[in-house]
Structure formats: C-alpha cells, structure tokens
Design a protein around this motif. Structure first.
Motif, mmCIF file in Angstrom:
data_model
loop_
_atom_site.group_PDB
_atom_site.id
_atom_site.type_symbol
_atom_site.label_atom_id
_atom_site.label_comp_id
_atom_site.label_asym_id
_atom_site.label_seq_id
_atom_site.Cartn_x
_atom_site.Cartn_y
_atom_site.Cartn_z
ATOM 1 N N PHE A 1 -6.238 39.407 -16.358
ATOM 2 C CA PHE A 1 -5.377 38.236 -16.366
ATOM 3 C C PHE A 1 -6.173 36.977 -16.062
ATOM 4 O O PHE A 1 -5.630 35.887 -16.010
ATOM 5 N N MET A 2 -7.435 37.191 -15.811
ATOM 6 C CA MET A 2 -8.244 36.076 -15.342
ATOM 7 C C MET A 2 -9.473 36.008 -16.238
ATOM 8 O O MET A 2 -10.506 36.567 -15.908
ATOM 9 N N ASP A 3 -9.345 35.342 -17.359
ATOM 10 C CA ASP A 3 -10.488 35.272 -18.269
ATOM 11 C C ASP A 3 -11.552 34.351 -17.676
ATOM 12 O O ASP A 3 -11.274 33.582 -16.753
ATOM 13 N N PRO A 4 -12.749 34.422 -18.188
ATOM 14 C CA PRO A 4 -13.853 33.649 -17.615
ATOM 15 C C PRO A 4 -13.540 32.168 -17.416
ATOM 16 O O PRO A 4 -13.800 31.642 -16.325
ATOM 17 N N PRO A 5 -12.966 31.497 -18.389
ATOM 18 C CA PRO A 5 -12.661 30.083 -18.160
ATOM 19 C C PRO A 5 -11.727 29.877 -16.969
ATOM 20 O O PRO A 5 -11.957 29.019 -16.116
ATOM 21 N N GLN A 6 -10.681 30.696 -16.916
ATOM 22 C CA GLN A 6 -9.729 30.573 -15.812
ATOM 23 C C GLN A 6 -10.434 30.808 -14.483
ATOM 24 O O GLN A 6 -10.194 30.109 -13.501
ATOM 25 N N ARG A 7 -11.289 31.778 -14.460
ATOM 26 C CA ARG A 7 -12.014 32.082 -13.234
ATOM 27 C C ARG A 7 -12.878 30.887 -12.841
ATOM 28 O O ARG A 7 -12.935 30.497 -11.686
ATOM 29 N N MET B 1 3.141 39.999 -5.909
ATOM 30 C CA MET B 1 2.522 38.772 -6.392
ATOM 31 C C MET B 1 1.129 39.064 -6.920
ATOM 32 O O MET B 1 0.742 38.607 -7.993
ATOM 33 N N ALA B 2 0.394 39.831 -6.143
ATOM 34 C CA ALA B 2 -0.982 40.122 -6.534
ATOM 35 C C ALA B 2 -1.017 40.943 -7.811
ATOM 36 O O ALA B 2 -1.931 40.818 -8.616
ATOM 37 N N ALA B 3 -0.008 41.784 -7.982
ATOM 38 C CA ALA B 3 -0.018 42.675 -9.133
ATOM 39 C C ALA B 3 0.465 41.991 -10.401
ATOM 40 O O ALA B 3 -0.019 42.275 -11.486
ATOM 41 N N SER B 4 1.403 41.098 -10.260
ATOM 42 C CA SER B 4 1.956 40.522 -11.478
ATOM 43 C C SER B 4 1.982 39.004 -11.461
ATOM 44 O O SER B 4 2.246 38.377 -12.465
ATOM 45 N N GLY B 5 1.685 38.439 -10.320
ATOM 46 C CA GLY B 5 1.810 36.995 -10.190
ATOM 47 C C GLY B 5 0.889 36.218 -11.098
ATOM 48 O O GLY B 5 1.186 35.102 -11.512
ATOM 49 N N VAL B 6 -0.233 36.818 -11.394
ATOM 50 C CA VAL B 6 -1.218 36.096 -12.175
ATOM 51 C C VAL B 6 -0.918 36.188 -13.661
ATOM 52 O O VAL B 6 -1.329 35.361 -14.452
ATOM 53 N N ASP B 7 -0.201 37.235 -13.983
ATOM 54 C CA ASP B 7 0.069 37.472 -15.389
ATOM 55 C C ASP B 7 1.362 36.786 -15.791
ATOM 56 O O ASP B 7 2.419 37.382 -15.800
ATOM 57 N N LEU B 8 1.248 35.553 -16.158
ATOM 58 C CA LEU B 8 2.456 34.769 -16.389
ATOM 59 C C LEU B 8 3.160 35.138 -17.682
ATOM 60 O O LEU B 8 4.374 35.053 -17.780
ATOM 61 N N SER B 9 2.397 35.561 -18.653
ATOM 62 C CA SER B 9 3.007 35.775 -19.967
ATOM 63 C C SER B 9 3.792 37.077 -20.018
ATOM 64 O O SER B 9 4.650 37.266 -20.856
ATOM 65 N N ILE C 1 -0.285 25.816 -13.691
ATOM 66 C CA ILE C 1 0.480 26.792 -12.907
ATOM 67 C C ILE C 1 -0.311 28.080 -12.769
ATOM 68 O O ILE C 1 -0.202 28.804 -11.771
ATOM 69 N N THR C 2 -1.124 28.358 -13.751
ATOM 70 C CA THR C 2 -1.974 29.548 -13.672
ATOM 71 C C THR C 2 -2.965 29.426 -12.517
ATOM 72 O O THR C 2 -3.195 30.388 -11.777
ATOM 73 N N ASP C 3 -3.531 28.238 -12.373
ATOM 74 C CA ASP C 3 -4.425 28.005 -11.234
ATOM 75 C C ASP C 3 -3.692 28.313 -9.937
ATOM 76 O O ASP C 3 -4.175 29.073 -9.092
ATOM 77 N N VAL C 4 -2.531 27.708 -9.813
ATOM 78 C CA VAL C 4 -1.772 27.864 -8.580
ATOM 79 C C VAL C 4 -1.440 29.329 -8.331
ATOM 80 O O VAL C 4 -1.637 29.850 -7.228
ATOM 81 N N SER C 5 -0.955 29.995 -9.363
ATOM 82 C CA SER C 5 -0.592 31.399 -9.202
ATOM 83 C C SER C 5 -1.786 32.226 -8.774
ATOM 84 O O SER C 5 -1.679 33.086 -7.895
#
Lengths: 233, 233
Positions: free
Chosen positions: A193-199, B135-143, B176-180
């Motif tokens: 869920f965290m591709d290189p750019p996002q990371r 949150m840790a398991a799915s919070g990052v995966d917004l789509s 929002i991805t950053d925040v998540s």
DNA sequence: GTAGAATCGGAGCGTAGCCTCCGGTTATGA
DNA sequence: TCATAACCGGAGGCTACGCTCCGATTCTAC
C-alpha cells in the motif's frame, strides 16, 4: 502480533561475517561441511532471503524448504529454529546499516547525513520486509533490545542523531525514541500500500518535522488536495 | 501479518446503533432474545471489549468466552465469526470518531480542529489496541477500504484535511494518504513501549510536519539529547 | 570399491486457534 | 405445570505451523 525472535540460539556459522560465538562447546563447530550440505545451506539462505523480503517473518518454513528444494529437516539442521534463520538474515542486512550510520556520524554535515541515512533505512525496509517486521517488533523498545545487532543499530543512529543535533541541524528536543518510533511506524506500513514515491513522501514529512531549518524535503510539483477517490468501494 | 476481517457477515443486531441491514431474509432477525441470551450477549461484548482493548485482534475466542463465562458456541451464535465480533466492536468505536471528524470539518478553525482530532485519534488507538490493529491493517489502503465504517472515517478525515488546507493551516501538498500512513504507523507502535507522553511527542512531531506555520507543538521543558541509556543489555 | 559417517527429507507429532455439532438445559407462553 | 422452542456449552473437527525423528541416501576417506 507478529511472532518474533525469542532467543538467539545458533549452531555453526550463520553465513554472516563476523560475530562468531564459540560458546559452550558448539555441538558441531566450523567443521567443513560436505559439499551437498554446503550447497543446500546456500540454497536455504537464498530462498529465505527472497521469501522474507516479500512476506516478512511470516513465511512458513515449509515454503522456504520447498523453494530451496530441500526438506524441512535440512533447514532445521542448518538453523535450529526459524528465529535463528531469521536472525541470520537480519544480521546480514543490518550490519552494513550499522557501519553506514557510524560513518555518517563522522560526516562533515551530520544533518544531511542523518536525513540521508533515514531515507536509506526506509528503503531498506521496503526492500526487505522482514527487516521492517523486526524493527516494528523491537525497534521501539530500546531498553530491551532483543537483538544485539539491532541494539548496535540503535546505538549508531543514536550517536548520529546526537551529532546532527550538536551541529544544530536537528531539533534538540527530539529523542532517539522519537526517531525509532517514527521509523518503526513508517516501516510497518505494508509495502503493497506504500509505493516508493509514497514512502519517500512520508520520510520527507518525518524529516521535515525533525529538521531545525526549512521544510523543503517534500518533492514539489504535485499539488495534492486530499486524494481524489478514496474508499467508498 | 495480523489476521484481519475479511467479510462483514452478521446476524441479528450487532449491538451498535444504526446501520441495520435487513438483507436477504435474516435467519433470525430482530426477534427479541430470551433474557439469558440477552445477558450473555452483553457479557460477550463486554469481555471482548476489555480483551481487545489490551491485546488487540489477536485474543483467542476461547479466552473471550471464558471471560464472559460462556461457551464458545454462545459466542458464535451471536457473532458468526471472530471477524464479525471484531467488526461490531470496531464500529462502536469508530462511529463517534466519524461524527467528531465531520463536525470538526465545520469548525471555525479547521487547522486546530484537525490537530485536535488527530490527537484524539491517537489516544483512541492507545485505549483500544484493536482499533490500531484495524488501522494498521487497512488504514493505509484507501482504495480498498475493507470496512465500510473505516471508509467513512477516512472520508471524514479527508474532508477535514481539505478544510484545514483551504484555511491555509495545513500544507497543501499533504495528502490524506500521507496522513493515513503516519497515523497507521503511529498507531502500530506497541502501547507497551509507547507510553502516553511518548505518544504525545510523536503526534506532535507529525503535526509539526503537517502544519504550515510555526512548530511549537512539542512540549517544551524537557531537553533530550538522545535518550541516556539504550539497549546494550 | 566399500564401509560408515554425514546428510537428506518428509511423515508426523504437538500446539494453537477458528469454528461446528449436538445432547443437555432453560426460559416462556398457554 | 408442562410442552417445546430457544438457547447453552464444550468436546472435538479442521487447518496451519513449528519442529522432531529416523530410515534412506549420498559423500568421502581409505
């Protein structure tokens, strides 16, 4: 939670440089292995590396054995425990990082060196998920460093941080615990869920919060007013 | 990794407000339960809440049943799946947060509201570890928001963020991805190793990196030049 | 070539956790 | 009070995984 290394038992060499431990009469010390045994050992190490890079510590031993084209018995003859195997891989990964952190601490610009190192650390997490697992499981707990080696890493980063702070580049009120916690958190987020750019973005944000001066680490260009589509199936 | 909710199947009410789903002829709909059944249901919910608060999603069903002084069969009669039970608890926890986020989005000072909300979120993680797991398991995966409800939460936070950005308080380049991701990371660190003050520090650091203006969120007073003792056994 | 030590490998043991099944128990309405 | 539907509860099935054991196999020294 994530199952993790409980003890560091090992027989024979771990295939990693340095840190031999000739303690308590090793059952079958560095006796030179039969060629087939040697070949199998290498295969196991390779298979485990590949699988743990992707799936972290959670990959079953049977899968490793299968990929190495070897029986589970053979795996356990080389590494008495899944943890031991994990530990061996981990050491091989962490040692260069410790070295890097130590030399970074002596850099002319500890501030830059710190940021660079933190970035490298995060990339390492992404390339080798097992490392992230280890970090997430024990990285935050500084007082009970489960792994001697990860203790080394933390010590090294700690002095790097101190140097960077003395150089006036990192906020003086930031502690190594802060850094560890942030790193551990960042490292935990699934690479899927965290591709290189996002990371990179997240690392940049974290660094922004640590640096004393300007906040320019986040790559400019992409304006992003809260991601366009989110969830809602 | 952390086992997690895969589907949202449920029978009867989940004990949570709203969100009834009279779909596909519920086997035994809102028929009023016998008093003993009702009592047991409450007990299960209570026991599960207490245990999942401390141990997260990983607590065995048997343990919950034991604590509720009930057989596992009774647990499964109320919640067809461990995931369903987990989901029920989660909804009860998340719903107030969604409400809070929504009203915060309409605050006069969305910047402050955002920071306040983020802090609350983190405290919630600490008080209820299962929430952090989720949150840790799915919070990052917004789509692919696995839970409808956590999708709601993310949507709410998303618009809160947008408002705060429009108000010029939060950096416009933050997503929002950053925040998540940051929240997920922060939430994952073990409460055991992350006491409330430490958590506050980390949240403050994260907020510092998100805010447009000054960086004063970290409590002053404690100077901290890289924690004194660390590891090394 | 051969003995035998070293190694192989996978069947299977033990544990843990989710969940089902069904005989026994209990509340409830007449 | 009694019939019966509703409910209880825990033994045990099933799966997954770490790890052991031991007969079969292979290498190596002579």
């Amino acid at each position: 939670m994530v199952p993790f290394v409980n003890a560091v038992r090992m027989t024979m060499s771990t295939g990693t440089t340095g840190r031999a431990q000739p303690a308590a009469a090793p059952p079958m010390a560095e006796r030179h292995l039969r060629v087939d045994a040697q070949r199998n050992r290498v295969r196991i190490l390779e298979a485990a590396t590949e699988l743990m890079a992707t799936h972290g510590i959670d990959v079953p031993i049977d899968e490793i054995a299968q990929r190495a084209q070897v029986g589970v018995g053979t795996v356990y003859r080389n590494f008495p425990t899944k943890d031991a195997l994990f530990e061996a891989l981990l050491m091989a990964r962490i040692e260069p990082l410790v070295t890097a952190a130590r030399s970074a601490a002596h850099s002319d610009d500890p501030g830059d060196a710190f940021v660079t190192f933190v970035r490298r650390l995060c990339n390492e997490f992404a390339d080798f998920k097992a490392l992230a697992d280890a970090m997430a499981a024990s990285g935050v707990d500084l007082s009970v460093a489960k792994h001697e080696i990860s203790g080394d890493l933390i010590a090294a980063v700690s002095s790097l941080l101190l140097r960077a702070q003395q150089a006036g580049r990192i906020r003086p009120d930031v502690t190594i615990t802060d850094v560890s916690a942030m790193m551990a958190g960042l490292s935990h987020t699934d690479p899927l869920f965290m591709d290189p750019p996002q990371r990179q973005r997240c690392v940049a944000l974290v660094c922004d919060s640590l640096l004393v001066g300007a906040r320019s680490l986040l790559p400019q260009g992409e304006m992003a007013a809260s991601s366009p589509e989110h969830g809602r199936r």
